[in-house]
Design an enzyme around this catalytic site. Structure first.
Site, PDB file in Angstrom:
ATOM      1  CD  GLU A 253      -2.476  -1.477   2.616  1.00 25.72           C
ATOM      2  OE1 GLU A 253      -3.476  -2.194   2.657  1.00 25.72           O
ATOM      3  OE2 GLU A 253      -1.983  -0.957   3.636  1.00 25.72           O
TER       4      GLU A 253
ATOM      5  CG  ASP B 135      -2.847  -2.784  12.166  1.00 35.97           C
ATOM      6  OD1 ASP B 135      -2.881  -2.051  13.167  1.00 35.97           O
ATOM      7  OD2 ASP B 135      -3.579  -3.774  12.034  1.00 35.97           O
TER       8      ASP B 135
ATOM      9  CG  ASP C 186     -16.552  -5.852   5.213  1.00 35.32           C
ATOM     10  OD1 ASP C 186     -16.329  -7.023   5.553  1.00 35.32           O
ATOM     11  OD2 ASP C 186     -16.371  -5.442   4.050  1.00 35.32           O
TER      12      ASP C 186
END
Length: 741
Positions: free
Chosen positions: A114, A143, A451
């Site tokens: 990322e 994280d 989710d």
């Protein structure tokens, strides 16, 4: 704004009547045909054993596969029962000083998969939302505890001092710097002829280039020193970035870096754990009543999304039970034909509109505005005051307990050091041990698809949701554009979904008792979607082997039931084709979706089910691998040219090659045999099925035989797999012929 009949509505919805009629008519016709199919299959079971002969086992396998497919189709029709679309009127919202505050949660975990610059663009776009800046607070969860990410956030905050005033001054519509300066959209319309604007734009462009260069320089230095690795054992790190004074008459939103404590001996519960830490830390810092959750690559493409969401959250007819407003996931790097269906067209253009006509869509991981209190484990019709007195429910932090009954904090308190100490407690790895966090409070821990499970439990507790699908995408992310990433990501999703289906939260049992039936059926369809692997493996092997040996599993062409089977097949394909056309797709898009559905079902669905079962019996631990968001020019080029990149793991490529080889071999031998035997009438459907699979999956043949680029199928692997499969098939055929009387 008011009329003689009261205030004007902030939103309205429209039932899509034509689509509703088409859907219900198709349900009636298709289900009637399925009834005749089951009658045909059951009648076979009552034939005498001599007539059935040795056909019983393959017949039962095919019948079981048809039952599973019919079950998934049946429960999926709940999505199509009452499709609606919504319109909003943000101009009717209260004045800015009366709008509620919003906290923005952004999660990242790996600075390599990322890229930091992409994450910072998401942060900057969320800081620049068209919303009162003193009521906007942005929290970044790292994280990986990466110094690159922290350095990037500091530099992003410095750049924001220039970027935010520029966006406000010139009413910039696309407030993600990367997208704005890429020139993909013309955002200069209002000031195109202004020399002052163009000069300011060049000035900001120079500062953005310098910002990018600083991040890249730091990244290279960190890579050289080895500091860019993902740290799994560290104390919590929290840094607050806030300007006390306005910058160019634009107040800067609160920006907070949070890296929770991690220890190898303590489970960290993946993304759900990171979100719960942000939920606790933000409660004592800003405590906004509403929260926007974003993936690190899902930047704000339209700054008005918060106002759109408030048109629902502030609607007195909805607000008492409304938990979250879900926006669709859209992606900026989708090719014209989207060969991997990375945009998940069916979900965000059809299914979520359909379930919105019931009690609202499923929580989709990113791009949703959620009411904070709904995450505290209370039901929509309860005040929850009895829960606020128990530390064993929310943990030992008195500051957090107090926040449950307090309004949001517009300015970071002066007792910063004391509060930061409390935040470190809230971000510690053992804070939620022995509490209800992850069980009844916050985002739930029992699944890697936190989710889905969290949204499911919210609906079970009486909360509702809304799907907002504006014409211009309000959020844009980076889609997976390689076969390897698509299948790895899919395996994780389907493992988590099926894991819910075999847990105490099984929607067939838990959901049907706690929410409307049609709503629960939508959750059932999503949960058991991975079961597609069973019928697809069966239909890709059993009829073909029977074709090889002259055993018919379907009615003859002259049999009246032949029309029933043909109707069901054509009905399914034509309904899918219609839905593709209605959402702006093409015939090529329809074929691509058929192909990737077959590939996913025979690989990701299968491995997802196996992974969930192994975790259920304790033979495997839960794991979560972030999807790779780093761009590769060569892979991107193949994707844009609609060429599959077959450089993937053998666990994915081998099943694909085996099934295709089986179908080609059986089709060729089957054609030869039916010509010799003259039983086209009896074997036509099995020939047609094998031919359909071969035609739809032609790009795999192309990647095996024709293509010479790096994305082709490995010849060494393909040769071994194909030879082994053909030898096995030839041996089976010879054995069968040898034992024939």
């Amino acid at each position: 704004m008011e009329t003689s009949n009261g205030p004007l509505p902030l939103n309205i919805y429209h039932v899509q009547k034509l689509l509703l009629i088409i859907n219900r008519l198709h349900m009636f016709l298709h289900s009637t045909a399925l009834g005749f199919l089951f009658y045909y299959r059951v009648c076979f079971l009552f034939q005498d054993t001599v007539t059935r002969g040795s056909h019983l086992l393959p017949w039962l396998l095919v019948f079981a596969s048809e039952i599973i497919l019919s079950f998934i189709w049946f429960v999926g029709q709940a999505f199509r029962w009452r499709p609606i679309s919504r319109s909003v009127f943000p101009e009717r919202l209260p004045e800015d000083d009366k709008l509620p505050a919003i906290d923005v949660f952004i999660c990242t975990a790996d600075p390599i998969k990322e890229p930091t610059l992409e994450v910072m663009n998401t942060v900057l776009s969320s800081m620049a939302l068209d919303y009162p800046q003193d009521k906007l607070h942005v929290y970044l969860s790292d994280d990986g505890c990466s110094p690159i990410t922290l350095h990037g956030l500091r530099k992003a905050f410095e750049f924001a001092k220039w970027w935010l005033p520029f966006c406000r001054r010139y009413r910039v519509k696309n407030r993600c710097p990367k997208a704005y300066f890429s020139g993909l959209e013309n955002d200069d319309c209002d000031f195109a002829k202004s020399s002052v604007y163009m000069a300011d734009k060049q000035k900001i462009k120079g500062k953005y280039d310098a910002f990018k260069e600083e991040i890249e320089t730091f990244r290279k230095a960190s890579a050289f020193s080895g500091d860019c690795t993902n740290v799994r054992d560290h104390s919590s790190v929290i840094e607050v970035m806030q300007e006390n004074d306005d910058v160019d008459n634009v107040k800067m939103p609160l920006l907070v870096y949070v890296s929770r404590e991690k220890k190898p001996s303590n489970p960290h519960h993946f993304k759900a754990g990171a979100l719960n830490v942000l939920l606790r830390v933000s409660a004592v810092m800003s405590n906004s009543p509403y929260i926007l959750v974003l993936d690190c690559d899902m930047f704000c493409n339209d700054p008005t999304s918060a106002r759109y969401a408030m048109c629902f959250h502030l609607d007195p007819k909805l607000s008492s039970s409304l938990s979250f407003v879900q926006f669709p996931q859209r992606f900026h790097n989708i090719s014209k034909n989207d060969i991997y269906d990375s945009q998940l067209r069916s979900i965000f253009t059809l299914q979520w509109q359909g379930i919105d006509g019931l009690s609202g869509p499923v929580m989709s991981g990113t791009g949703f505005y959620i009411k904070r209190v709904s995450l505290y484990g209370i039901r929509a019709n309860e005040g929850g005051t009895d829960l606020l007195q128990h530390q064993e429910y929310f943990g030992s932090s008195n500051e957090f307990i107090k926040s449950l009954t307090q309004n949001y904090t517009s300015v970071f308190p002066s007792s910063r050091n004391t509060l930061l100490k409390e935040c470190h407690l809230l971000a510690s790895c053992r804070y939620d041990v022995g509490t209800k966090w992850g069980q009844y409070v916050g985002f739930l821990y029992d699944s890697v698809v936190e989710d889905f499970l969290t949204g499911f439990i919210l609906h079970c507790n009486g909360w509702t949701s809304v799907f907002s699908n504006p014409s211009k995408p309000h959020f844009l992310g980076t889609a997976t554009t390689t076969l390897n990433d698509v299948l790895i990501q899919g395996t994780r999703w389907y493992s988590g979904l099926f894991e819910n289906g075999i847990s105490k939260f099984c929607p067939l049992i838990y959901g049907t008792k706690r929410m409307p039936l049609l709503q629960s059926l939508c959750f059932v369809e999503i949960t058991y979607l991975p079961l597609y692997c069973l019928p697809l493996w069966c239909f890709a092997i059993i009829p073909q082997l029977c074709l090889l040996n002259g055993v018919n599993l379907y009615p003859k062409v002259s049999d009246p039931f032949f029309i029933i089977f043909v109707f069901i097949f054509v009905s399914s394909l034509s309904k899918h084709l219609l839905e593709v056309f209605l959402t702006g797709g093409t015939l090529q898009k329809w074929i691509n979706e058929q192909r990737i559905w077959m590939i996913r079902s025979t690989t990701s669905h299968l491995y997802g089910c196996l992974d969930a079962l192994l975790k259920k019996v304790g033979l495997r631990e839960a794991s979560f691998l972030p999807t790779n968001k780093a761009e590769d020019d060569e892979q991107t080029k193949l994707y844009q040219l609609d060429k599959y990149d077959f450089r993937t793991s053998n666990i994915f490529i081998v099943p694909i090659l085996v099934l295709l080889t089986v179908n080609i071999f059986c089709f060729v031998v089957g054609v030869y045999r039916v010509i010799i035997a003259g039983d086209w009438d009896k074997m036509f459907m099995q020939l047609a099925l094998a031919g359909f699979i071969i035609i739809v999956n032609y790009p795999i043949i192309e990647g095996l035989v024709i293509r010479k680029d790096k994305g082709r199928i490995s010849q060494s692997v393909a040769t071994r797999v194909i030879l082994a499969t053909m030898i096995l098939l030839a041996s089976m055929n010879c054995y069968k012929m040898h034992n024939m009387p």
